[in-house]
Design a protein around this motif. Structure first.
Motif, mmCIF file in Angstrom:
data_model
loop_
_atom_site.group_PDB
_atom_site.id
_atom_site.type_symbol
_atom_site.label_atom_id
_atom_site.label_comp_id
_atom_site.label_asym_id
_atom_site.label_seq_id
_atom_site.Cartn_x
_atom_site.Cartn_y
_atom_site.Cartn_z
ATOM 1 N N ASP A 29 -7.381 0.516 23.470
ATOM 2 C CA ASP A 29 -7.492 -0.263 22.592
ATOM 3 C C ASP A 29 -7.770 -1.896 22.317
ATOM 4 N N GLU A 30 -8.094 -2.420 24.038
ATOM 5 C CA GLU A 30 -8.729 -3.325 23.776
ATOM 6 C C GLU A 30 -10.118 -3.475 23.981
ATOM 7 N N VAL B 50 -0.160 -12.031 -0.169
ATOM 8 C CA VAL B 50 0.664 -11.080 0.033
ATOM 9 C C VAL B 50 1.977 -11.425 -0.185
ATOM 10 N N SER B 51 3.010 -9.831 -0.347
ATOM 11 C CA SER B 51 4.280 -10.418 -0.924
ATOM 12 C C SER B 51 5.452 -8.762 -0.204
ATOM 13 N N ASN B 52 6.077 -8.481 0.891
ATOM 14 C CA ASN B 52 6.950 -8.186 0.997
ATOM 15 C C ASN B 52 6.463 -6.850 1.859
ATOM 16 N N PHE B 53 5.670 -6.701 3.046
ATOM 17 C CA PHE B 53 5.064 -5.786 2.747
ATOM 18 C C PHE B 53 5.502 -5.324 4.590
ATOM 19 N N THR B 54 5.346 -5.068 5.205
ATOM 20 C CA THR B 54 5.246 -4.051 6.307
ATOM 21 C C THR B 54 4.748 -4.305 7.363
ATOM 22 N N LEU B 55 4.950 -5.100 8.902
ATOM 23 C CA LEU B 55 4.265 -5.346 9.891
ATOM 24 C C LEU B 55 4.965 -4.521 11.109
ATOM 25 N N VAL B 56 3.621 -4.557 11.623
ATOM 26 C CA VAL B 56 3.478 -2.819 12.147
ATOM 27 C C VAL B 56 2.775 -3.341 13.804
ATOM 28 N N THR B 57 3.599 -3.432 14.638
ATOM 29 C CA THR B 57 2.926 -3.903 16.423
ATOM 30 C C THR B 57 3.512 -3.055 17.538
ATOM 31 N N GLY B 58 2.446 -2.978 17.645
ATOM 32 C CA GLY B 58 2.501 -1.985 19.193
ATOM 33 C C GLY B 58 2.563 -3.015 20.346
ATOM 34 N N ILE B 59 2.825 -4.893 20.533
ATOM 35 C CA ILE B 59 2.312 -4.962 21.287
ATOM 36 C C ILE B 59 3.013 -6.295 22.490
ATOM 37 N N ALA B 60 3.232 -6.516 23.810
ATOM 38 C CA ALA B 60 4.375 -6.841 24.637
ATOM 39 C C ALA B 60 4.732 -7.954 23.809
ATOM 40 N N ASN B 61 4.818 -8.945 23.275
ATOM 41 C CA ASN B 61 5.598 -10.237 22.307
ATOM 42 C C ASN B 61 4.532 -10.436 21.244
ATOM 43 N N ASN C 60 7.066 -18.722 4.847
ATOM 44 C CA ASN C 60 8.089 -17.201 3.960
ATOM 45 C C ASN C 60 7.392 -16.666 3.722
ATOM 46 N N LEU C 61 7.297 -15.348 4.563
ATOM 47 C CA LEU C 61 6.213 -14.485 3.807
ATOM 48 C C LEU C 61 7.817 -13.395 3.854
ATOM 49 N N LYS C 62 7.825 -12.627 3.118
ATOM 50 C CA LYS C 62 9.172 -11.017 3.053
ATOM 51 C C LYS C 62 8.445 -9.930 3.917
ATOM 52 N N PHE C 63 8.895 -9.612 4.717
ATOM 53 C CA PHE C 63 8.218 -9.093 5.255
ATOM 54 C C PHE C 63 9.609 -7.681 6.254
ATOM 55 N N GLU C 64 9.086 -6.393 6.772
ATOM 56 C CA GLU C 64 9.802 -5.280 7.859
ATOM 57 C C GLU C 64 9.225 -5.533 8.371
ATOM 58 N N HIS C 65 9.814 -5.182 9.696
ATOM 59 C CA HIS C 65 8.408 -5.505 11.405
ATOM 60 C C HIS C 65 9.175 -4.425 11.755
ATOM 61 N N LEU C 66 8.156 -2.919 12.027
ATOM 62 C CA LEU C 66 8.285 -1.752 12.919
ATOM 63 C C LEU C 66 8.150 -2.206 13.863
ATOM 64 N N ASN C 67 8.912 -2.236 15.465
ATOM 65 C CA ASN C 67 7.898 -2.841 16.360
ATOM 66 C C ASN C 67 8.074 -1.905 17.728
ATOM 67 N N TYR C 68 6.363 -1.704 18.037
ATOM 68 C CA TYR C 68 7.022 -0.574 18.452
ATOM 69 C C TYR C 68 6.149 -0.947 20.287
ATOM 70 N N SER C 69 6.599 -0.423 21.527
ATOM 71 C CA SER C 69 6.082 -0.948 22.898
ATOM 72 C C SER C 69 4.719 -1.091 22.760
ATOM 73 N N ASP C 70 4.005 -1.567 24.249
ATOM 74 C CA ASP C 70 2.693 -2.226 23.936
ATOM 75 C C ASP C 70 2.039 -0.510 24.404
ATOM 76 N N HIS C 71 0.823 -1.158 23.567
ATOM 77 C CA HIS C 71 0.121 0.412 23.985
ATOM 78 C C HIS C 71 0.239 1.877 23.174
ATOM 79 N N LYS D 291 -5.902 -5.207 17.605
ATOM 80 C CA LYS D 291 -5.580 -4.027 18.972
ATOM 81 C C LYS D 291 -4.771 -3.017 18.647
ATOM 82 N N ASP D 292 -3.544 -3.281 17.111
ATOM 83 C CA ASP D 292 -2.961 -2.068 16.968
ATOM 84 C C ASP D 292 -3.853 -1.464 15.243
ATOM 85 N N PHE D 293 -4.788 -2.418 15.059
ATOM 86 C CA PHE D 293 -5.554 -2.191 13.541
ATOM 87 C C PHE D 293 -6.950 -0.866 14.562
#
Length: 334
Positions: free
Chosen positions: A98-99, A238-249, A261-272, A294-296
């Motif tokens: 990905d990088e 934007v508002s009421n979105f979903t944050l998707v991350t697959g990074i270390a931190n 002050n954005l409202k969102f849910e977070h789907l947090n996956y492991s790095d890579h 990177k996730d994009f």
């Protein structure tokens, strides 16, 4: 997880001894390390996990690409190919990682992007091209001592500095702290915007740099624009979105979004993280998805996400950019 770390402390001396012996053999020249008569710059860290190597490589690309034929060389973590690979129009995150695919997507007309787990072979291949690479940027190769880079940039995060850590498996260090002595410059990454000179001075004292070393501090600048393959939108729209991350931190990114002050849910996956078909079916149910660049690179291949997938660009801001640039350019002249 913490209990597992505590339970692994008895193995720390063994890991410490093995990695120390390996470094000593390289230091004494008893293990071969290849040097080069052209600029090789290494960006790396002592710890596992995200310290900001990708935006630092991009900082160097932007600094050097107009004056030199620059190449990046990564191992291509989690790619589905083997050996040396040079990015082209047929490349994907699966063939490069990905990088590297992110580097190619952003700078395809300006630089070479290559992958090879054997860095010496990768460098050799880059020098045989019709227009040979004039500068090679090694991504995450501080422990790859078969290559002796001419200039080493060591990254450590503000919240988890290497001097407060232990070697694996109890801590996150890939090698003992004294490995930092190999660095030409040490950059403390992901710092707060309001870090004072007193706090910086205290941090430098704890790093205890050698006479030849310089310490700098950097901050992540988040864009106010969200990008996609189809265009861009303002983050304030934007508002009421979903944050998707697959990074270390993902904590700094989450903190930034909450600060607006954005409202969102977070789907947090492991790095890579390798997204499964089940993951994609779950993600595609969301009406608006924001992710990291990177996730994009891994998610944009899915047609079902195409019209609702955006990423938030970032860049590195140095506290003493002129001196950082001067030290790098002085190395190139030498």
């Amino acid at each position: 997880m913490k209990l597992l770390r505590y339970a692994s402390f008895p193995f720390v001396p063994l890991y410490y001894a093995v990695t120390s012996l390996r470094n000593t053999l390289y230091d004494l020249g008893l293990k071969k390390s290849t040097s080069y008569n052209f600029p090789v710059i290494c960006v790396g860290n002592l710890s596992v996990g995200g310290t900001g190597k990708t935006p630092m490589i991009e900082y160097l690309i932007n600094l050097l690409k107009d004056d030199y034929q620059v190449a990046t060389l990564s191992r291509g973590y989690k790619r589905k190919t083997k050996g040396f690979g040079l990015a082209d129009e047929n490349s994907t995150a699966e063939t490069l990682g990905d990088e590297p695919f992110q580097f190619f997507t952003k700078f395809k007309n300006d630089i070479y992007v290559a992958v090879d787990a054997v860095r010496t072979n990768g460098i050799a291949q880059l020098r045989t091209l019709n227009k040979p690479a004039e500068i090679v940027l090694l991504d995450d190769a501080f422990q790859h001592r078969k290559v002796k880079a001419g200039f080493n940039i060591l990254l450590t995060t503000y919240t988890k500095p290497y001097f407060n850590d232990f070697v694996l498996p109890a801590g996150n260090l890939r090698e003992p702290r004294r490995g930092a002595k190999r660095a030409n410059i040490i950059i403390v990454t992901k710092c707060p915007d309001n870090l004072s000179d007193i706090e910086k001075s205290s941090f430098v004292k704890r790093i205890k740099p050698e006479e030849h070393q310089h310490v700098f501090f950097s901050t992540i600048d988040y864009s106010n624009t969200l990008n996609s393959e189809g265009g861009e939108i303002s983050i304030n729209s934007v508002s009421n979105f979903t944050l998707v991350t697959g990074i270390a931190n993902a904590n700094p990114l989450v903190a930034f979004l909450k600060s607006k002050n954005l409202k969102f849910e977070h789907l947090n996956y492991s790095d890579h993280y390798n997204f499964s078909e089940k993951d994609i079916k779950d993600i595609e149910k969301r009406s608006l998805i924001i992710t990291t660049e990177k996730d994009f690179m891994r998610l944009k291949q899915y047609e079902s996400l195409k019209d609702k997938l955006f990423y938030l660009p970032i860049k590195v801001r140095m506290d003493n950019e002129q001196l950082v640039n001067k030290l790098i350019k002085d190395f190139l002249k030498s």
